[in-house]
Design a protein around this motif. Sequence first.
Motif, mmCIF file in Angstrom:
data_model
loop_
_atom_site.group_PDB
_atom_site.id
_atom_site.type_symbol
_atom_site.label_atom_id
_atom_site.label_comp_id
_atom_site.label_asym_id
_atom_site.label_seq_id
_atom_site.Cartn_x
_atom_site.Cartn_y
_atom_site.Cartn_z
ATOM 1 N N LEU A 1 -1.709 5.207 -10.447
ATOM 2 C CA LEU A 1 -1.112 5.742 -9.221
ATOM 3 C C LEU A 1 -0.186 4.716 -8.571
ATOM 4 O O LEU A 1 0.875 5.058 -8.050
ATOM 5 C CB LEU A 1 -2.203 6.170 -8.236
ATOM 6 C CG LEU A 1 -2.920 7.472 -8.587
ATOM 7 C CD1 LEU A 1 -4.130 7.678 -7.698
ATOM 8 C CD2 LEU A 1 -1.970 8.662 -8.437
ATOM 9 N N ILE A 2 -0.594 3.437 -8.629
ATOM 10 C CA ILE A 2 0.254 2.396 -8.018
ATOM 11 C C ILE A 2 1.545 2.230 -8.820
ATOM 12 O O ILE A 2 2.625 2.076 -8.248
ATOM 13 C CB ILE A 2 -0.520 1.064 -7.901
ATOM 14 C CG1 ILE A 2 -1.656 1.225 -6.878
ATOM 15 C CG2 ILE A 2 0.393 -0.072 -7.466
ATOM 16 C CD1 ILE A 2 -2.605 0.064 -6.796
ATOM 17 N N VAL A 3 1.427 2.288 -10.158
ATOM 18 C CA VAL A 3 2.647 2.202 -10.986
ATOM 19 C C VAL A 3 3.568 3.374 -10.646
ATOM 20 O O VAL A 3 4.771 3.217 -10.468
ATOM 21 C CB VAL A 3 2.300 2.201 -12.495
ATOM 22 C CG1 VAL A 3 3.563 2.312 -13.341
ATOM 23 C CG2 VAL A 3 1.532 0.934 -12.861
ATOM 24 N N ARG A 4 2.960 4.532 -10.531
ATOM 25 C CA ARG A 4 3.737 5.736 -10.193
ATOM 26 C C ARG A 4 4.414 5.557 -8.821
ATOM 27 O O ARG A 4 5.579 5.881 -8.644
ATOM 28 C CB ARG A 4 2.795 6.945 -10.200
ATOM 29 C CG ARG A 4 3.294 8.161 -9.496
ATOM 30 C CD ARG A 4 3.985 9.113 -10.421
ATOM 31 N NE ARG A 4 4.315 10.341 -9.713
ATOM 32 C CZ ARG A 4 5.457 10.954 -9.804
ATOM 33 N NH1 ARG A 4 6.378 10.500 -10.600
ATOM 34 N NH2 ARG A 4 5.701 12.050 -9.139
ATOM 35 N N LEU A 5 3.653 5.030 -7.867
ATOM 36 C CA LEU A 5 4.202 4.760 -6.531
ATOM 37 C C LEU A 5 5.390 3.808 -6.645
ATOM 38 O O LEU A 5 6.452 4.037 -6.064
ATOM 39 C CB LEU A 5 3.121 4.135 -5.647
ATOM 40 C CG LEU A 5 3.606 3.511 -4.338
ATOM 41 C CD1 LEU A 5 3.582 4.547 -3.236
ATOM 42 C CD2 LEU A 5 2.764 2.328 -3.921
ATOM 43 N N GLY A 6 5.189 2.734 -7.438
ATOM 44 C CA GLY A 6 6.241 1.729 -7.583
ATOM 45 C C GLY A 6 7.494 2.308 -8.200
ATOM 46 O O GLY A 6 8.600 2.127 -7.678
ATOM 47 N N VAL A 7 7.325 3.044 -9.302
ATOM 48 C CA VAL A 7 8.498 3.603 -9.995
ATOM 49 C C VAL A 7 9.200 4.618 -9.107
ATOM 50 O O VAL A 7 10.431 4.629 -9.006
ATOM 51 C CB VAL A 7 8.094 4.246 -11.353
ATOM 52 C CG1 VAL A 7 9.277 4.946 -11.995
ATOM 53 C CG2 VAL A 7 7.542 3.189 -12.292
ATOM 54 N N SER A 8 8.403 5.459 -8.429
ATOM 55 C CA SER A 8 9.046 6.519 -7.646
ATOM 56 C C SER A 8 9.748 5.981 -6.401
ATOM 57 O O SER A 8 10.658 6.612 -5.890
ATOM 58 C CB SER A 8 8.033 7.596 -7.264
ATOM 59 O OG SER A 8 7.026 7.033 -6.478
ATOM 60 N N HIS A 9 9.330 4.815 -5.925
ATOM 61 C CA HIS A 9 9.981 4.282 -4.721
ATOM 62 C C HIS A 9 10.923 3.130 -5.005
ATOM 63 O O HIS A 9 11.452 2.515 -4.083
ATOM 64 C CB HIS A 9 8.926 3.853 -3.692
ATOM 65 C CG HIS A 9 8.270 5.014 -3.046
ATOM 66 N ND1 HIS A 9 8.853 5.722 -2.029
ATOM 67 C CD2 HIS A 9 7.106 5.626 -3.312
ATOM 68 C CE1 HIS A 9 8.057 6.716 -1.692
ATOM 69 N NE2 HIS A 9 6.991 6.681 -2.466
ATOM 70 N N PHE A 10 11.131 2.838 -6.289
ATOM 71 C CA PHE A 10 12.040 1.744 -6.604
ATOM 72 C C PHE A 10 13.474 2.259 -6.508
ATOM 73 O O PHE A 10 13.876 3.157 -7.238
ATOM 74 C CB PHE A 10 11.770 1.209 -8.016
ATOM 75 C CG PHE A 10 12.747 0.148 -8.425
ATOM 76 C CD1 PHE A 10 12.682 -1.105 -7.851
ATOM 77 C CD2 PHE A 10 13.737 0.402 -9.343
ATOM 78 C CE1 PHE A 10 13.599 -2.081 -8.193
ATOM 79 C CE2 PHE A 10 14.660 -0.564 -9.694
ATOM 80 C CZ PHE A 10 14.576 -1.810 -9.119
ATOM 81 N N ARG A 11 14.200 1.704 -5.580
ATOM 82 C CA ARG A 11 15.595 2.109 -5.417
ATOM 83 C C ARG A 11 16.460 0.869 -5.288
ATOM 84 O O ARG A 11 16.117 -0.055 -4.559
ATOM 85 C CB ARG A 11 15.761 2.985 -4.170
ATOM 86 C CG ARG A 11 15.369 4.416 -4.415
ATOM 87 C CD ARG A 11 15.652 5.243 -3.204
ATOM 88 N NE ARG A 11 14.644 5.032 -2.182
ATOM 89 C CZ ARG A 11 14.886 5.080 -0.887
ATOM 90 N NH1 ARG A 11 16.089 5.315 -0.457
ATOM 91 N NH2 ARG A 11 13.930 4.879 -0.025
#
Lengths: 478, 312
Positions: free
Chosen positions: A223-233
């Motif tokens: 979930l944290i990886v998903r959070l990181g990828v989805s919010h990486f801009r």
Amino acid sequence: MRRNWDAIWMVARREFIDQFRDWRIVAPMVLLMALFPFVADDTTQDSIQFMGRFGGELILERLVPFVILVIGFFPLSFTLVVALESFVGEKERGTIEPILSSPLDDHQIYLGKLLVGITTPLVFSFFSITIYLILITRRDVAFPSPYLLALVLLLTFAHAVLMVSSAIVISVQATTVRAANLLASFVVVPVAFLLQGETALIFWGNESVLWYAIVGVTLLSALIVRLGVSHFRREYLLGREIDTFNLKQMGRVFIGRFVGNAESIRDWYAFELPETLKQLKKPLALVTLLGVAAIVASYLWVVVNVPAFLDISPEITDRIKTLVNENLTDFEDLSTQMPVPVLFYHNARAVVIMLLLGIVSFGTLGVTLFLVNMGLVGGVLGGASLLGVSPWLLFAAGILPHGIFELSAVFLSVSATLKAGALLVTPQQDKSLGELLLVALADWFRVFIGVALPLLAVAAVVEVFVTPQLLKMVVPYF
Amino acid sequence: MIETNDLSKQFNNNFWAVQGVTLNVQPGQILALLGQNGAGKTTTVRMLTALLAPTRGSARVAGFDVTKNPKEIRMNVGVLTEQHGLYLRMSGDEYLDYFGKIYGLDAQARAVRSKYLLDYFGLGEAARRRSGEYSKGMKQKLALARSLMHNPSVLLLDEPTSAMDPESSRLVRDEIARLRSSQRTIIICTHNLAEAEALADHIAIIYRGKILLNGALDELKQRVLGPVEYEARFADAFDTSGLSLPAGAEVASRSETSLKFRIEAPQVVNPGLVRALASMNAPLISFHEVPRKLEQVYLKTMAEAQGLAYAA
């Protein structure tokens, strides 16, 4: 797919080379990695001698897996700096912009950094563990079974993913390396606590329970990886130079979302709240399903397993029933023993704790706590069934009257917690992670203040004044 | 080609870093973007490289829309960032090879291209040394080589010659001029006004996120500094009070040995003016256009924008 991997590997490879060319990174890592197994080996020897004197062989058997877990954690904690400075460090050195200006995709850059962040600590951890395992072959202590060893190594791997994925999220969000390093405690300390829990499991001797820890930590890491990828801009990395703690702005975002377009409380109840509740359809369905499953599973577990451990003879059943009957008379004094405001506060606090746990775990820990509560309900009904009391009757008279309100409030709040967690791991191009958190909290508070609190208040009144009366009425039929 | 229309960027704190920037740079042209620190140059460049999304307006770079085709834009744009951004533990050739890989060049193309660029910028001998050991100028040259590695059709160069010695600066300027002749579209952000004047076809001055002035250099000089001035120099003190000026000429200033004229249409007025001076037997030793620098245009524009008096 191949091209994607090549790009990720390209980012990672450069970082590997860069790290291993810097003696200031390599030297302390190698030194600590090599030194710690010897220290641990020495401690093992001392423990063998100490416990040998007092007949602590049982503990000794569990000592090695425990030390392996600690040795694995040790390099993870000090190599975390690699992940912590992965983005913010490059930003400070001015090397990030050429990479961001390149045609690499966001996820390729992110996963490349994640790969390095995970691999480096793991290499050091596993190397340290290997040295220790070689050293303890000389000692008179049980070598862990391949199964237990595999579990401990898997757990170390899960810790690495959890710590590094969190550290990289911090690295993206922080504006300076200093700030990122300060935030490292929020990664190291919880994992250290987790380690203590896992240690207890190891010493308890029920290794299979470690699987729950592995699955739980892996799920949280994913979930944290998903959070990181989805919010990486890219924009987020370049658009902010300094962080200002702007309470006014935060308040504006929160209140703006909480109030919405409503001009009066009536407006808010008529238009805004229903809109939020409509969005809870799916999480509510999931939470209801999980809640019912937890009640049923717990009920069945008690009914099937408890008789094997307890002697439930008719005499004992009668004695317990009498005890319940006698004590039920106290129910009339419930309003003085447990006044309505106290009960209300207790229930509201439980719901807020579920939110707090949920927010730091993308909803998962909040839901877990909810499931534990539902499990307790199932357990009580199962216990009643074993005593010969109809679980349906008990449910109808002792839980349902106030449960209609209380459980509705809890189900809705947990659904809102789950939705808030899901919102955090969903890509949102127009909002920063901080804004998203405020929006998620505002949505949750809409449900909490608008629906849950009134329902909990009604539930507390019913639980104190109505439920005991109903229970008294049905007790003779138990 | 670079085309922007009302390009604007507002950051989260409601600060407009860039507002209403409209530019048009054709292939084979160089635009110099001038402005104070924090004026919005870097933000503009970042929007053009699809690193920052515009809050308002649109931009097309190399034929691609910055919001719809960010990857294509990055493939076709070479960027020299404000900081050189080198990985200091990589050697020059490793660094170029790394970026060549990122841009999808095969091994042979990477080897050929990096050798060419390293040799061209005089870094051939230092190619295997870590860039951390390079001088400031060498680092800047390596960063420029990086931006050219994939042979981009559009170049966005932020301070391309900062920290360079005069020879290296000249080399870089020559390379930029050569790139223009190969029909590339180039934007240079610089504080070096002489460099901008030497290289740019068009100048844009940005102040607090807004373009104050945009156009060809001669046109801007005319617009900001007024009509062209010509100066007549005399061998000895000469009384010019009896000089009858042809229409379209006016005296800007005079001294005993020189006379300055402000002339709207030199090609029409100047022959008559020279004839008038000759008829007075003026001891003329030279008659020339008074050189006007970009610096004057820039300083006057900035002074006006800040409400200050401009001292020529």
